[in-house]
Design an enzyme around this catalytic site. Sequence first.
Site, PDB file in Angstrom:
ATOM      1  N   CYS A   5      79.152  61.345  25.844  1.00 11.47           N
ATOM      2  CA  CYS A   5      80.406  61.228  26.612  1.00 11.47           C
ATOM      3  C   CYS A   5      80.345  59.991  27.508  1.00 11.47           C
ATOM      4  CB  CYS A   5      80.641  62.482  27.456  1.00 11.47           C
ATOM      5  SG  CYS A   5      79.506  62.639  28.840  1.00 11.47           S
ATOM      6  N   GLU A   7      71.677  65.048  26.339  1.00  8.83           N
ATOM      7  CA  GLU A   7      70.995  63.768  26.524  1.00  8.83           C
ATOM      8  C   GLU A   7      70.149  63.805  27.807  1.00  8.83           C
ATOM      9  OE1 GLU A   7      74.117  64.351  25.833  1.00  8.83           O
ATOM     10  OE2 GLU A   7      75.095  62.759  24.699  1.00  8.83           O
ATOM     11  N   CYS A  21      77.227  60.490  30.087  1.00  7.28           N
ATOM     12  CA  CYS A  21      75.905  60.384  29.457  1.00  7.28           C
ATOM     13  C   CYS A  21      75.610  58.935  29.081  1.00  7.28           C
ATOM     14  CB  CYS A  21      75.845  61.260  28.218  1.00  7.28           C
ATOM     15  SG  CYS A  21      75.720  62.987  28.675  1.00  7.28           S
TER      16      CYS A  21
END
Length: 386
Positions: free
Chosen positions: A90, A63, A99
């Site tokens: 996560c 990401e 993230c």
Amino acid sequence: MTQTTTVTLNETQLRSLLAELADGARAFRFEVAPNPCVGAALVAGGQVVARGYHRVWGGPHAEVEVFAAARAAGVQPSECDALVVTLEPCCSFGKTPPCTDAIRAAGIRRVVVGALDPDPRHRGAGLKLLAEAGLEIEFVPNASPLEKLAPHFLRWSDIDRVRRPRPWAIAKWAQTRSGHLSPPAGVGDGRWISGPEALREVHVLRGRVDAIVTGVTTVLKDNPRFTVRPPGDPARPPLRVILDSYLRTPTDGRLFEPPGAGEGAGAIHVLCQAGANAARHVALERAGATVTGLRSSEEDHVALRDVQEWLWDHGVRRVLLEAGPQLLSRSLEAGFVDQLRVYTGNVAGGEGETMAPWFTRLKLEERLDREIGGDSVFESFVRNEA
Ligand SMILES: NC(=O)c1ccc[n+]([C@@H]2O[C@H](COP(=O)([O-])OP(=O)(O)OC[C@H]3O[C@@H](n4cnc5c(N)ncnc54)[C@H](OP(=O)(O)O)[C@@H]3O)[C@@H](O)[C@H]2O)c1
């Protein structure tokens, strides 16, 4: 970029994009393990405007990579219609921040995911958090299943392993064509089998693990240093851990020399049998090592299960086993090796025990054969039975 219309991809297009991202992510499987392989894309106006992958263990997640790729191409993530990612983002701190924070900070409004994260800390928690923050979440079932994309990660997050944790271990060795780890007499100064390109790769790998583990015979025979030199990252040198049941490690070895300029040298830990020679214990600590006594195995070596626990308790999550055939074989037998990296040099014959039988004994998956310099490299995951 000015964007006025929202063109969403239909489910078939999303599945095809997720499959393509999964393929791209798998290319990094040996670099990211035990982390999962993850790929991400930003979509705007029905087009993919940037792709990102988790490339290196401890490095940015997919990401974060895709946001950086978009910005580098002059596209603001907040202007995009959706973030498409193969795995649920996560929401916990690991080597990098969550993230879910990065996604919210980037101003993303819609997230499409192809699999849930089986990590007990996540399991839908990341998606819930994003939904609660007002983002639109779309889950495409079975679009990028971990069974295909990262079976190693399913083993890593398996409840039995979580309950009885041990680090992810990469066994690395250089061998001759017959699988010997020591070259024949008169070749390579008795120790060198692979070429300088392979050695450079090993320094990169050393910079990406928390510890290097070896056996005392390697220390006695090779007088190694186990430092990290560029192109490896000398800024975070791994612990240097020697399994030495009877404290035979010499205090005047190169291991104890201070690192050279631009070189990283991790703390030295000698793991011995509890109650081993007190005078040697003191001498090694004076030389700069930390000595710890552990239980002994039936074969009268330091018990490998205790070594696993010691490593875990010292924050070691990814370990590089750079040992001779004895410790490598005992570790493989015990099921304490998760991944192999084997360099085969253009050398015939050799001395000592050969590792060749292990290639038929082990259950190996996701194999990769490649070349570096004059050496061939074999990489794979080891499937240990529970
Ligand atoms: N080509 C390569 O990649 C490579 C890499 C490393 C070494 N080597 C070569 O391998 C040779 C040494 O071979 P090796 O097999 O004797 O070295 P090793 O496997 O590195 O060390 C073996 C020693 O480790 C100690 N040890 C402690 N706990 C153990 C455990 N639970 N299980 C097994 N061993 C344990 C044992 O001594 P104690 O019982 O005294 O503790 C054992 O004798 C050298 O010639 C070196 O050049 C090659």
